[in-house]
Scaffold this motif. Structure first.
Motif, PDB file in Angstrom:
ATOM      1  N   GLU A 128      -2.481   0.092 -12.826  1.00  0.00           N
ATOM      2  CA  GLU A 128      -1.305   0.010 -13.693  1.00  0.00           C
ATOM      3  C   GLU A 128      -1.201  -1.368 -14.348  1.00  0.00           C
ATOM      4  O   GLU A 128      -1.692  -2.353 -13.812  1.00  0.00           O
ATOM      5  CB  GLU A 128      -0.037   0.266 -12.874  1.00  0.00           C
ATOM      6  CG  GLU A 128      -0.025   1.554 -12.097  1.00  0.00           C
ATOM      7  CD  GLU A 128       0.159   2.765 -12.975  1.00  0.00           C
ATOM      8  OE1 GLU A 128       0.828   2.650 -14.022  1.00  0.00           O
ATOM      9  OE2 GLU A 128      -0.373   3.828 -12.621  1.00  0.00           O
ATOM     10  N   ASN A 129      -0.500  -1.435 -15.511  1.00  0.00           N
ATOM     11  CA  ASN A 129      -0.243  -2.723 -16.159  1.00  0.00           C
ATOM     12  C   ASN A 129       0.676  -3.591 -15.310  1.00  0.00           C
ATOM     13  O   ASN A 129       0.476  -4.793 -15.177  1.00  0.00           O
ATOM     14  CB  ASN A 129       0.373  -2.529 -17.539  1.00  0.00           C
ATOM     15  CG  ASN A 129      -0.674  -2.195 -18.575  1.00  0.00           C
ATOM     16  OD1 ASN A 129      -1.841  -2.528 -18.424  1.00  0.00           O
ATOM     17  ND2 ASN A 129      -0.259  -1.521 -19.625  1.00  0.00           N
ATOM     18  N   ASP A 130       1.735  -2.995 -14.801  1.00  0.00           N
ATOM     19  CA  ASP A 130       2.624  -3.661 -13.843  1.00  0.00           C
ATOM     20  C   ASP A 130       2.343  -2.998 -12.501  1.00  0.00           C
ATOM     21  O   ASP A 130       2.982  -2.009 -12.144  1.00  0.00           O
ATOM     22  CB  ASP A 130       4.094  -3.486 -14.232  1.00  0.00           C
ATOM     23  CG  ASP A 130       4.460  -4.278 -15.471  1.00  0.00           C
ATOM     24  OD1 ASP A 130       3.913  -5.377 -15.650  1.00  0.00           O
ATOM     25  OD2 ASP A 130       5.297  -3.787 -16.262  1.00  0.00           O
ATOM     26  N   PRO A 131       1.377  -3.527 -11.738  1.00  0.00           N
ATOM     27  CA  PRO A 131       0.924  -2.844 -10.525  1.00  0.00           C
ATOM     28  C   PRO A 131       2.028  -2.690  -9.491  1.00  0.00           C
ATOM     29  O   PRO A 131       2.634  -3.680  -9.076  1.00  0.00           O
ATOM     30  CB  PRO A 131      -0.185  -3.747  -9.992  1.00  0.00           C
ATOM     31  CG  PRO A 131      -0.531  -4.662 -11.094  1.00  0.00           C
ATOM     32  CD  PRO A 131       0.662  -4.768 -11.978  1.00  0.00           C
ATOM     33  N   PRO A 132       2.309  -1.457  -9.072  1.00  0.00           N
ATOM     34  CA  PRO A 132       3.340  -1.238  -8.049  1.00  0.00           C
ATOM     35  C   PRO A 132       2.806  -1.505  -6.646  1.00  0.00           C
ATOM     36  O   PRO A 132       1.638  -1.272  -6.353  1.00  0.00           O
ATOM     37  CB  PRO A 132       3.686   0.239  -8.222  1.00  0.00           C
ATOM     38  CG  PRO A 132       2.430   0.853  -8.743  1.00  0.00           C
ATOM     39  CD  PRO A 132       1.778  -0.195  -9.598  1.00  0.00           C
ATOM     40  N   ILE A 133       3.691  -1.998  -5.802  1.00  0.00           N
ATOM     41  CA  ILE A 133       3.355  -2.160  -4.392  1.00  0.00           C
ATOM     42  C   ILE A 133       3.312  -0.753  -3.799  1.00  0.00           C
ATOM     43  O   ILE A 133       4.244   0.023  -3.971  1.00  0.00           O
ATOM     44  CB  ILE A 133       4.414  -3.020  -3.664  1.00  0.00           C
ATOM     45  CG1 ILE A 133       4.554  -4.391  -4.325  1.00  0.00           C
ATOM     46  CG2 ILE A 133       4.075  -3.154  -2.181  1.00  0.00           C
ATOM     47  CD1 ILE A 133       3.304  -5.220  -4.378  1.00  0.00           C
ATOM     48  N   THR A 134       2.225  -0.432  -3.118  1.00  0.00           N
ATOM     49  CA  THR A 134       2.061   0.924  -2.597  1.00  0.00           C
ATOM     50  C   THR A 134       2.282   1.012  -1.094  1.00  0.00           C
ATOM     51  O   THR A 134       2.494   2.102  -0.573  1.00  0.00           O
ATOM     52  CB  THR A 134       0.654   1.457  -2.928  1.00  0.00           C
ATOM     53  OG1 THR A 134      -0.315   0.527  -2.438  1.00  0.00           O
ATOM     54  CG2 THR A 134       0.489   1.632  -4.420  1.00  0.00           C
ATOM     55  N   GLN A 152      -6.703   0.377  -4.600  1.00  0.00           N
ATOM     56  CA  GLN A 152      -5.741  -0.606  -4.118  1.00  0.00           C
ATOM     57  C   GLN A 152      -6.435  -1.910  -3.746  1.00  0.00           C
ATOM     58  O   GLN A 152      -7.617  -1.932  -3.435  1.00  0.00           O
ATOM     59  CB  GLN A 152      -4.999  -0.075  -2.887  1.00  0.00           C
ATOM     60  CG  GLN A 152      -4.167   1.150  -3.148  1.00  0.00           C
ATOM     61  CD  GLN A 152      -3.487   1.632  -1.878  1.00  0.00           C
ATOM     62  OE1 GLN A 152      -3.845   1.237  -0.778  1.00  0.00           O
ATOM     63  NE2 GLN A 152      -2.503   2.487  -2.036  1.00  0.00           N
ATOM     64  N   ILE A 153      -5.637  -2.989  -3.778  1.00  0.00           N
ATOM     65  CA  ILE A 153      -6.103  -4.269  -3.252  1.00  0.00           C
ATOM     66  C   ILE A 153      -5.014  -4.847  -2.358  1.00  0.00           C
ATOM     67  O   ILE A 153      -3.842  -4.485  -2.471  1.00  0.00           O
ATOM     68  CB  ILE A 153      -6.472  -5.279  -4.368  1.00  0.00           C
ATOM     69  CG1 ILE A 153      -5.256  -5.620  -5.236  1.00  0.00           C
ATOM     70  CG2 ILE A 153      -7.634  -4.787  -5.194  1.00  0.00           C
ATOM     71  CD1 ILE A 153      -5.509  -6.780  -6.202  1.00  0.00           C
ATOM     72  N   LEU A 154      -5.412  -5.730  -1.484  1.00  0.00           N
ATOM     73  CA  LEU A 154      -4.476  -6.459  -0.639  1.00  0.00           C
ATOM     74  C   LEU A 154      -4.067  -7.724  -1.373  1.00  0.00           C
ATOM     75  O   LEU A 154      -4.930  -8.484  -1.818  1.00  0.00           O
ATOM     76  CB  LEU A 154      -5.129  -6.824   0.692  1.00  0.00           C
ATOM     77  CG  LEU A 154      -5.472  -5.651   1.597  1.00  0.00           C
ATOM     78  CD1 LEU A 154      -6.418  -6.099   2.701  1.00  0.00           C
ATOM     79  CD2 LEU A 154      -4.209  -5.069   2.183  1.00  0.00           C
ATOM     80  N   LEU A 155      -2.778  -7.971  -1.503  1.00  0.00           N
ATOM     81  CA  LEU A 155      -2.324  -9.143  -2.245  1.00  0.00           C
ATOM     82  C   LEU A 155      -2.702 -10.446  -1.554  1.00  0.00           C
ATOM     83  O   LEU A 155      -3.249 -11.346  -2.171  1.00  0.00           O
ATOM     84  CB  LEU A 155      -0.821  -9.077  -2.475  1.00  0.00           C
ATOM     85  CG  LEU A 155      -0.337  -7.999  -3.430  1.00  0.00           C
ATOM     86  CD1 LEU A 155       1.171  -8.103  -3.619  1.00  0.00           C
ATOM     87  CD2 LEU A 155      -1.050  -8.088  -4.760  1.00  0.00           C
ATOM     88  N   ARG A 156      -2.376 -10.563  -0.289  1.00  0.00           N
ATOM     89  CA  ARG A 156      -2.647 -11.822   0.424  1.00  0.00           C
ATOM     90  C   ARG A 156      -4.150 -12.074   0.514  1.00  0.00           C
ATOM     91  O   ARG A 156      -4.640 -13.140   0.156  1.00  0.00           O
ATOM     92  CB  ARG A 156      -2.041 -11.765   1.819  1.00  0.00           C
ATOM     93  CG  ARG A 156      -2.331 -13.001   2.653  1.00  0.00           C
ATOM     94  CD  ARG A 156      -1.855 -12.809   4.082  1.00  0.00           C
ATOM     95  NE  ARG A 156      -1.273 -14.023   4.589  1.00  0.00           N
ATOM     96  CZ  ARG A 156      -0.535 -14.089   5.675  1.00  0.00           C
ATOM     97  NH1 ARG A 156      -0.255 -12.994   6.346  1.00  0.00           N
ATOM     98  NH2 ARG A 156      -0.061 -15.233   6.084  1.00  0.00           N
ATOM     99  N   LYS A 157      -4.885 -11.082   0.991  1.00  0.00           N
ATOM    100  CA  LYS A 157      -6.308 -11.259   1.233  1.00  0.00           C
ATOM    101  C   LYS A 157      -7.113 -11.384  -0.060  1.00  0.00           C
ATOM    102  O   LYS A 157      -8.025 -12.192  -0.150  1.00  0.00           O
ATOM    103  CB  LYS A 157      -6.834 -10.089   2.053  1.00  0.00           C
ATOM    104  CG  LYS A 157      -8.290 -10.213   2.413  1.00  0.00           C
ATOM    105  CD  LYS A 157      -8.747  -9.075   3.267  1.00  0.00           C
ATOM    106  CE  LYS A 157     -10.214  -9.252   3.619  1.00  0.00           C
ATOM    107  NZ  LYS A 157     -10.714  -8.136   4.393  1.00  0.00           N
ATOM    108  N   THR A 158      -6.768 -10.593  -1.076  1.00  0.00           N
ATOM    109  CA  THR A 158      -7.586 -10.535  -2.287  1.00  0.00           C
ATOM    110  C   THR A 158      -7.208 -11.567  -3.336  1.00  0.00           C
ATOM    111  O   THR A 158      -8.068 -12.030  -4.075  1.00  0.00           O
ATOM    112  CB  THR A 158      -7.497  -9.123  -2.907  1.00  0.00           C
ATOM    113  OG1 THR A 158      -7.778  -8.161  -1.897  1.00  0.00           O
ATOM    114  CG2 THR A 158      -8.482  -8.960  -4.049  1.00  0.00           C
ATOM    115  N   LEU A 159      -5.931 -11.940  -3.432  1.00  0.00           N
ATOM    116  CA  LEU A 159      -5.502 -12.786  -4.542  1.00  0.00           C
ATOM    117  C   LEU A 159      -5.129 -14.223  -4.185  1.00  0.00           C
ATOM    118  O   LEU A 159      -5.407 -15.133  -4.959  1.00  0.00           O
ATOM    119  CB  LEU A 159      -4.328 -12.132  -5.280  1.00  0.00           C
ATOM    120  CG  LEU A 159      -4.613 -10.765  -5.903  1.00  0.00           C
ATOM    121  CD1 LEU A 159      -3.373 -10.217  -6.567  1.00  0.00           C
ATOM    122  CD2 LEU A 159      -5.763 -10.847  -6.880  1.00  0.00           C
TER     123      LEU A 159
END
Length: 192
Positions: free
Chosen positions: A43-49, A95-102
């Protein structure tokens, strides 16, 4: 750049404000702590899943975001029955993990020059979900990340009359690339 101020009625928080805070279920109390958040990057504004919850003995479980009834920087409240819906943690392909990936990743421009490092992520409530909106690359975000912002920012203001500004890049201008440690801007550093 001045500090980010949400518009009227908008609820925002930073990822570092949510991490390691308790996940509370009405019947059982704390069922663990927030270890990470998953996001759908299509998504353009990625939702937390979903939430990755660290339970007892460092075990990790996944809970879909649909179970969340209320979130704040101090805690995340989930609906009754969420404890039984915890499942072993596995991440879906989109999906990606916010803490781990970014977090701590470098952002480079289109020419490949290093620009900045991701210190925190700004999340905004949109209807009943949370979306990834901006990437914080400033010193203020780094202080928040290591837990010193509550001491350093007031001290700077009191001693020197100086206020650190937020340095935010819109998520729509950033894209993950093949390397695990790099994000790429969608335009050149000169335009940044």
């Amino acid at each position: 750049m001045k500090n980010y101020t949400p518009s009227e009625g908008e609820t925002v928080c930073f990822l570092c404000d949510i991490l390691n805070h308790p996940v509370i279920e009405p019947e059982f109390g704390s069922i663990g702590r927030v270890a990470d958040l998953t996001v759908d990057v299509k998504e353009n504004d990625p939702p937390i899943t979903g939430l990755v919850i660290r339970g007892h003995h460092r075990s990790q479980f996944y809970l879909p975001w649909t179970w969340v009834s209320h979130f704040s920087p101090r805690e995340v409240r989930v609906r009754a029955g969420a404890r039984e819906s915890l499942c072993p943690f596995e991440i879906a392909s989109a999906q990606i993990l916010l803490r781990k990936t970014l977090l701590d990743k470098q952002i480079v421009d289109t020419a490949g020059a290093k620009v900045v490092r991701v210190n925190d992520l700004l999340l905004r409530q949109q209807d009943s979900t949370l979306v990834l909106t901006k990437v914080d690359v400033g010193l203020r975000g780094l202080l928040r990340r290591i837990g010193l912002h509550r001491f350093v920012l007031p001290t700077l203001s009191w001693l020197f009359g100086y206020s650190l500004s937020d340095v935010l890049i819109n998520w729509r201008l950033v894209q993950p690339v093949g390397s695990a440690d790099i994000l790429r801007l969608r335009f050149s550093q000169a335009r940044l």
